[in-house]
Design a protein around this motif. Structure first.
Motif, PDB file in Angstrom:
ATOM      1  N   ASN A 530       0.821  -1.203   0.000  1.00  0.00           N
ATOM      2  CA  ASN A 530       0.000   0.000   0.000  1.00  0.00           C
ATOM      3  C   ASN A 530       0.860   1.260   0.000  1.00  0.00           C
ATOM      4  OD1 ASN A 530      -2.758   0.430  -0.185  1.00  0.00           O
ATOM      5  ND2 ASN A 530      -2.724   1.408   1.841  1.00  0.00           N
ATOM      6  N   ASN A 531       1.914   1.267   0.856  1.00  0.00           N
ATOM      7  CA  ASN A 531       2.842   2.415   0.890  1.00  0.00           C
ATOM      8  C   ASN A 531       3.497   2.596  -0.469  1.00  0.00           C
ATOM      9  OD1 ASN A 531       2.385   3.166   3.495  1.00  0.00           O
ATOM     10  ND2 ASN A 531       4.154   2.090   4.368  1.00  0.00           N
ATOM     11  N   ALA A 532       3.918   1.457  -1.092  1.00  0.00           N
ATOM     12  CA  ALA A 532       4.582   1.529  -2.394  1.00  0.00           C
ATOM     13  C   ALA A 532       3.624   2.096  -3.437  1.00  0.00           C
ATOM     14  CB  ALA A 532       5.057   0.138  -2.806  1.00  0.00           C
ATOM     15  N   GLU A 534       1.120   4.061  -2.911  1.00  0.00           N
ATOM     16  CA  GLU A 534       0.935   5.500  -2.683  1.00  0.00           C
ATOM     17  C   GLU A 534       2.140   6.302  -3.154  1.00  0.00           C
ATOM     18  OE1 GLU A 534      -0.329   5.764   1.384  1.00  0.00           O
ATOM     19  OE2 GLU A 534      -2.427   5.578   0.782  1.00  0.00           O
ATOM     20  N   ALA A 535       3.325   5.665  -3.113  1.00  0.00           N
ATOM     21  CA  ALA A 535       4.540   6.369  -3.535  1.00  0.00           C
ATOM     22  C   ALA A 535       4.635   6.507  -5.054  1.00  0.00           C
ATOM     23  CB  ALA A 535       5.773   5.627  -3.010  1.00  0.00           C
ATOM     24  N   VAL A 536       3.932   5.594  -5.809  1.00  0.00           N
ATOM     25  CA  VAL A 536       4.067   5.656  -7.273  1.00  0.00           C
ATOM     26  C   VAL A 536       2.815   6.158  -7.988  1.00  0.00           C
ATOM     27  CG1 VAL A 536       5.768   3.778  -7.393  1.00  0.00           C
ATOM     28  CG2 VAL A 536       3.342   3.238  -7.633  1.00  0.00           C
ATOM     29  N   VAL A 566       8.631   7.939  -5.044  1.00  0.00           N
ATOM     30  CA  VAL A 566       9.284   9.211  -4.671  1.00  0.00           C
ATOM     31  C   VAL A 566      10.477   9.020  -3.740  1.00  0.00           C
ATOM     32  CG1 VAL A 566       7.288  10.677  -5.033  1.00  0.00           C
ATOM     33  CG2 VAL A 566       7.537   9.480  -2.860  1.00  0.00           C
ATOM     34  N   GLY A 567      10.535   7.880  -3.074  1.00  0.00           N
ATOM     35  CA  GLY A 567      11.658   7.629  -2.169  1.00  0.00           C
ATOM     36  C   GLY A 567      11.463   8.301  -0.807  1.00  0.00           C
ATOM     37  N   VAL A 568      12.454   8.100   0.078  1.00  0.00           N
ATOM     38  CA  VAL A 568      12.331   8.616   1.464  1.00  0.00           C
ATOM     39  C   VAL A 568      13.472   9.603   1.710  1.00  0.00           C
ATOM     40  CG1 VAL A 568      12.242   7.946   3.907  1.00  0.00           C
ATOM     41  CG2 VAL A 568      11.393   6.381   2.144  1.00  0.00           C
ATOM     42  N   THR A 582       5.011  10.478   9.692  1.00  0.00           N
ATOM     43  CA  THR A 582       4.254  10.465   8.424  1.00  0.00           C
ATOM     44  C   THR A 582       4.534  11.716   7.633  1.00  0.00           C
ATOM     45  OG1 THR A 582       2.093  10.246   7.410  1.00  0.00           O
ATOM     46  CG2 THR A 582       2.136  11.390   9.502  1.00  0.00           C
ATOM     47  N   THR A 583       4.454  11.538   6.279  1.00  0.00           N
ATOM     48  CA  THR A 583       4.592  12.718   5.417  1.00  0.00           C
ATOM     49  C   THR A 583       3.277  12.945   4.689  1.00  0.00           C
ATOM     50  OG1 THR A 583       5.458  11.287   3.685  1.00  0.00           O
ATOM     51  CG2 THR A 583       7.081  12.481   5.017  1.00  0.00           C
ATOM     52  N   LYS A 584       2.258  12.124   5.047  1.00  0.00           N
ATOM     53  CA  LYS A 584       0.980  12.215   4.328  1.00  0.00           C
ATOM     54  C   LYS A 584      -0.019  12.996   5.153  1.00  0.00           C
ATOM     55  CE  LYS A 584       2.045   7.644   2.644  1.00  0.00           C
ATOM     56  NZ  LYS A 584       1.821   6.243   2.875  1.00  0.00           N
ATOM     57  N   SER A 585      -0.845  13.788   4.431  1.00  0.00           N
ATOM     58  CA  SER A 585      -1.803  14.632   5.143  1.00  0.00           C
ATOM     59  C   SER A 585      -2.807  13.790   5.932  1.00  0.00           C
ATOM     60  CB  SER A 585      -2.529  15.551   4.164  1.00  0.00           C
ATOM     61  OG  SER A 585      -3.127  14.755   3.158  1.00  0.00           O
ATOM     62  N   GLY A 587      -2.171  10.629   6.771  1.00  0.00           N
ATOM     63  CA  GLY A 587      -1.433   9.505   7.357  1.00  0.00           C
ATOM     64  C   GLY A 587      -1.441   9.537   8.874  1.00  0.00           C
ATOM     65  N   MET A 588      -1.314   8.333   9.442  1.00  0.00           N
ATOM     66  CA  MET A 588      -1.252   8.203  10.901  1.00  0.00           C
ATOM     67  C   MET A 588       0.195   8.060  11.361  1.00  0.00           C
ATOM     68  SD  MET A 588      -4.238   7.710  12.652  1.00  0.00           S
ATOM     69  CE  MET A 588      -3.809   6.461  13.847  1.00  0.00           C
ATOM     70  N   GLY A 589       0.996   7.480  10.437  1.00  0.00           N
ATOM     71  CA  GLY A 589       2.395   7.275  10.783  1.00  0.00           C
ATOM     72  C   GLY A 589       2.641   6.115  11.722  1.00  0.00           C
ATOM     73  N   ILE A 590       1.673   5.239  11.845  1.00  0.00           N
ATOM     74  CA  ILE A 590       1.926   4.096  12.739  1.00  0.00           C
ATOM     75  C   ILE A 590       1.974   2.765  11.980  1.00  0.00           C
ATOM     76  CG2 ILE A 590       1.039   5.136  14.855  1.00  0.00           C
ATOM     77  CD1 ILE A 590      -1.511   3.380  14.364  1.00  0.00           C
ATOM     78  N   GLY A 591       1.751   2.799  10.631  1.00  0.00           N
ATOM     79  CA  GLY A 591       1.752   1.564   9.826  1.00  0.00           C
ATOM     80  C   GLY A 591       3.069   0.820   9.963  1.00  0.00           C
ATOM     81  N   GLY A 615      12.984   5.938  -5.513  1.00  0.00           N
ATOM     82  CA  GLY A 615      12.226   4.794  -5.018  1.00  0.00           C
ATOM     83  C   GLY A 615      12.708   4.341  -3.660  1.00  0.00           C
ATOM     84  N   ALA A 616      11.969   3.329  -3.153  1.00  0.00           N
ATOM     85  CA  ALA A 616      12.272   2.834  -1.818  1.00  0.00           C
ATOM     86  C   ALA A 616      12.261   1.316  -1.848  1.00  0.00           C
ATOM     87  CB  ALA A 616      11.219   3.338  -0.845  1.00  0.00           C
ATOM     88  N   CYS A 617      12.943   0.733  -0.834  1.00  0.00           N
ATOM     89  CA  CYS A 617      12.944  -0.730  -0.750  1.00  0.00           C
ATOM     90  C   CYS A 617      12.794  -1.119   0.713  1.00  0.00           C
ATOM     91  CB  CYS A 617      14.246  -1.245  -1.333  1.00  0.00           C
ATOM     92  SG  CYS A 617      14.384  -3.023  -1.181  1.00  0.00           S
TER      93      CYS A 617
HETATM   94  P1  ADP Z   1       1.596   6.420   6.922  1.00  0.00           P
HETATM   95  O1  ADP Z   1       1.577   5.645   5.721  1.00  0.00           O
HETATM   96  O2  ADP Z   1       0.313   6.535   7.609  1.00  0.00           O
HETATM   97  O3  ADP Z   1       2.247   7.714   6.726  1.00  0.00           O
HETATM   98  P2  ADP Z   1       3.633   4.588   7.673  1.00  0.00           P
HETATM   99  O4  ADP Z   1       4.254   4.274   8.969  1.00  0.00           O
HETATM  100  O5  ADP Z   1       3.183   3.454   6.882  1.00  0.00           O
HETATM  101  O6  ADP Z   1       2.488   5.623   7.941  1.00  0.00           O
HETATM  102  O7  ADP Z   1       4.730   5.368   6.834  1.00  0.00           O
HETATM  103  C1  ADP Z   1       5.477   6.343   7.422  1.00  0.00           C
HETATM  104  C2  ADP Z   1       6.083   7.196   6.375  1.00  0.00           C
HETATM  105  O8  ADP Z   1       7.121   6.523   5.688  1.00  0.00           O
HETATM  106  C3  ADP Z   1       5.181   7.647   5.263  1.00  0.00           C
HETATM  107  O9  ADP Z   1       4.445   8.800   5.612  1.00  0.00           O
HETATM  108  C4  ADP Z   1       6.146   7.933   4.130  1.00  0.00           C
HETATM  109  O10 ADP Z   1       6.666   9.248   4.196  1.00  0.00           O
HETATM  110  C5  ADP Z   1       7.280   7.005   4.408  1.00  0.00           C
HETATM  111  N1  ADP Z   1       7.195   5.882   3.527  1.00  0.00           N
HETATM  112  C6  ADP Z   1       6.745   4.621   3.836  1.00  0.00           C
HETATM  113  N2  ADP Z   1       6.846   3.816   2.751  1.00  0.00           N
HETATM  114  C7  ADP Z   1       7.362   4.569   1.761  1.00  0.00           C
HETATM  115  C8  ADP Z   1       7.701   4.314   0.402  1.00  0.00           C
HETATM  116  N3  ADP Z   1       7.538   3.125  -0.155  1.00  0.00           N
HETATM  117  N4  ADP Z   1       8.217   5.341  -0.346  1.00  0.00           N
HETATM  118  C9  ADP Z   1       8.368   6.544   0.175  1.00  0.00           C
HETATM  119  N5  ADP Z   1       8.067   6.832   1.442  1.00  0.00           N
HETATM  120  C10 ADP Z   1       7.569   5.877   2.239  1.00  0.00           C
END
Ligand code: ADP
Length: 627
Positions: A530-532, A534-536, A566-568, A582-585, A587-591, A615-617
């Motif tokens: 799901n995170n991936a 959202e990143a693409v 987009v990468g981290v 979290t960097t998402k508006s 987002g909870m940041g606890i996933g 990108g991210a891994c």
């Molecule tokens: P949330 O998704 O609610 O923000 P997560 O703990 O899942 O909470 O993710 C924390 C943060 O990590 C995200 O807000 C994002 O900035 C960064 N992140 C996680 N996965 C990726 C990814 N695949 N690519 C870029 N950034 C990521």
């Protein structure tokens, strides 16, 4: 082959015709032979009688030679004329042509003899008398005692009478008897009937009658027309047989064509039926199976021959559906209309299948309701997926609950803060009251009561939160890593499709068994995917790539989720697994934080690997176990 019987018939007709022809020829020959025989007989008979007259007259003349009295001769001549009808007239001349005697029948005018007296008897040529009768004259010289010619005897014989008297009835019945001249011209005939037969035989009566022939023509034999009609009948019958054969051939060919059409139609139908994936089944009103297709046979794992003719309860009904099926059958017959329902079938191998049935009344050509036609689809895997999705939703809800934990912790801290500060201030109050010389017990009791009360409240807040969080204990058991990843990709498939993201999923091969709580690991994988996503998802199409691979490393299975997103940011990396990062508006940041807790529960690790370009891994490990 078709022309063989016709050929046979033609051959038979030919042979019969040849046979009849030969018989006919033989018969003709016979007839000809008989004709000749009879003609000869008639000729002989007539000649004989003429000769007889000749002889009789000669004898009379000889007897009377030299006799004085002529009366005896006259009497004998008279007698001769009387007993022989054909002798029509007799005249006796002397040498001077004087008539010595003359006898003639009524109506016969004898031609007078005017020529010289011949030396011997002479037969004249046939002629027609004035009365129109055919006649011939016999002339004999008479001799005296000295053997000198003394006169002449002219005897006229009517040829018609001759035939009448000396051709017997049995000849007349079979033949047309005619006396003809040298040029075949008719002189006189025996009967009025004319024979139209080309076959005839003519024989000369010369001597004694010069230039007279007797001609016999057979009336057509009754045997010949019979033969002719026989030939006609055979030909007619053969023609009928050939026409009949042609008609038979025509219908046989038509039937063959119809059979051919039927066969190809049948072949086409069975090909269609066999290629159908939907099971089809027809039953009568009593439930007896009338028809099933191959797909239905595959569904219940039985042969068509075993199924057709079966009556309820069917062997593929699991025991728990028998009564329900029978009740449905009863109700259906009460009110026939199309309906759909789900039921369960037991395959002959024992496997239970979920089946979607659609049934409609079976109506015959007369519009009568005679049974039911049903189509069945195996929905077991769909059902399984639905159940799995339900479980997933349940699990995700659980995750959502956990996600709100952050907020709850904040609230909890806030809520606990209040009773704790109340306790602190009451404790301080109590302490102050104790240091007073006069201890007001009531004030002290009130303070301690309040402390106990607030303590209880705080305890309750803590217990409630604890209850909420500890809803589920992980259950670790050997699981197929491929199974886990397969179901995650299946769940995410729709989202990937929707955002047109290309997922490169390399299934673990060979199979890897991990010791894991399936639902929890699925939550981790789903969270990473799901995170991936959202990143693409907002990048150009060609950059929307996600890769899901596995590796084995020192007793652990590594699951790697890589994206071209987009990468981290570098400064965010150390905080990634911290709660509330979290960097998402929204987002909870606890996933990722929960992911780490889950992986740690499994005695594995989760980490982030930076990618050089974009990108991210994310990688996590779970322990491998024996199956
Ligand atoms: P949330 O998704 O609610 O923000 P997560 O703990 O899942 O909470 O993710 C924390 C943060 O990590 C995200 O807000 C994002 O900035 C960064 N992140 C996680 N996965 C990726 C990814 N695949 N690519 C870029 N950034 C990521």
């Amino acid at each position: 082959m078709m022309y063989l019987p016709i050929l046979a018939i033609v051959m038979i007709v030919l042979l019969i015709s040849i046979f009849i022809f030969v018989v006919r020829q033989e018969r003709l020959e016979e007839q000809k032979y008989k004709l000749i025989e009879d003609t000869l007989w008639v000729e002989q008979n007539l000649s004989f009688h003429l000769k007889l007259h000749e002889t009789n007259l000669e004898r009379i003349l000889l007897d009377s030679q030299g006799m004085e009295s002529q009366s005896l001769i006259m009497t004998r001549l008279q007698h001769l004329k009387t007993i022989h009808n054909e002798v029509a007239a007799i005249t006796w001349y002397d040498t001077k042509q004087n008539v010595l005697a003359h006898f003639s029948s009524v109506g016969v005018q004898q031609k007078p003899w005017t020529l010289a007296i011949p030396a011997t008897r002479v037969w004249g040529l046939a002629y027609t008398t004035e009365e129109g009768q055919a006649a011939v004259d016999l002339v004999l010289p008479t001799l005296d005692a000295n053997n000198e010619i003394s006169g002449l005897l002219q005897v006229t014989i009517l040829l018609g009478e001759l035939l009448l008297n000396h051709v017997p009835w049995w000849i007349v019945e079979s033949y047309e008897v005619v006396l003809v001249g040298l040029d075949n011209e008719e002189i006189v005939r025996r009967s009025q009937n004319v024979a139209l037969n080309p076959l005839s035989h003519t024989m000369s009566l010369d001597p004694p009658l010069h230039g007279v022939n007797v001609r016999l023509t057979p009336y057509s034999s009754p045997f010949l027309p019979l033969l002719n009609s026989l030939i006609m009948a055979v030909i007619g019958l053969a023609a009928l047989a050939i026409i009949n054969l042609m008609v038979q051939f025509y219908y046989a060919r038509k039937r063959q064509q119809a059979e051919q059409a039927l066969l190809s139609e049948k072949a086409f139908r069975s090909a269609m039926e066999n290629s159908m994936t939907t099971g089809m089944r027809a039953r009568d009103l009593q439930g007896k199976i009338l028809y099933v297709n191959s797909a239905f046979c595959r569904l219940v794992g039985r042969k068509k021959e075993e199924i057709i003719g079966l009556t309820p309860p069917m062997p593929w009904w699991p025991s728990e559906v028998v009564s329900e099926a029978q009740e449905r059958h009863y109700l259906q017959n009460q009110m026939p209309r199309a309906q759909s329902f789900e039921t369960r079938f037991q395959h002959s191998s024992g496997k239970i299948l979920d089946v979607q049935v659609h049934e409609a009344p079976l109506i015959d050509t007369e519009g009568k309701h005679v049974g039911w036609m049903g189509s069945m689809i195996d929905i077991s895997s769909r059902k399984e997926q639905e159940e799995h999705a339900d479980r997933q939703v349940q699990a995700l809800q659980q995750t959502a609950h956990l996600m709100t934990l952050g907020e709850m912790t904040t609230t909890l801290a806030h809520e606990l803060n209040q009773p704790l500060s109340v306790i602190a201030s009451y404790a301080a109050g109590c302490f102050n009251a104790l240091s007073d010389p006069v201890v007001d017990k009531d004030t002290l009791r009130y303070g301690i009561e309040q402390i106990a009360l607030q303590n209880k409240r705080a305890g309750e807040i803590i217990r409630r939160t604890h209850d909420f969080v500890r809803k589920r204990e992980p259950v670790l058991r050997p699981e197929s890593l491929r199974g886990i990843l397969d179901s995650c990709t299946e769940i995410m498939r729709k989202d990937f499709l929707k955002h047109r993201v290309a997922l490169n999923y390399q299934k673990p091969f060979p199979e890897i068994q991990v010791l894991a709580d399936k639902i929890m690991i699925e939550q981790v994988v789903l969270n990473l995917l799901n995170n991936a996503l959202e990143a693409v998802r907002y990048l150009p199409l060609q950059q929307r790539n996600i890769q899901l691979t596995t590796q084995i490393q020192e007793g652990y299975a590594l699951v790697i989720v890589r994206d071209t997103g987009v990468g981290v940011d570098e400064e965010l990396v150390p905080l990634l697994f911290q709660p509330f990062t979290t960097t998402k508006s929204q987002g909870m940041g606890i996933g990722l934080n929960i992911c780490r807790s889950i992986i740690e529960l499994h005695r594995g690790t989760i980490w982030f690997e930076a990618i050089e370009k974009t990108g991210a891994c994310f990688v996590f490990s779970v322990p491998i176990t024996e199956a």
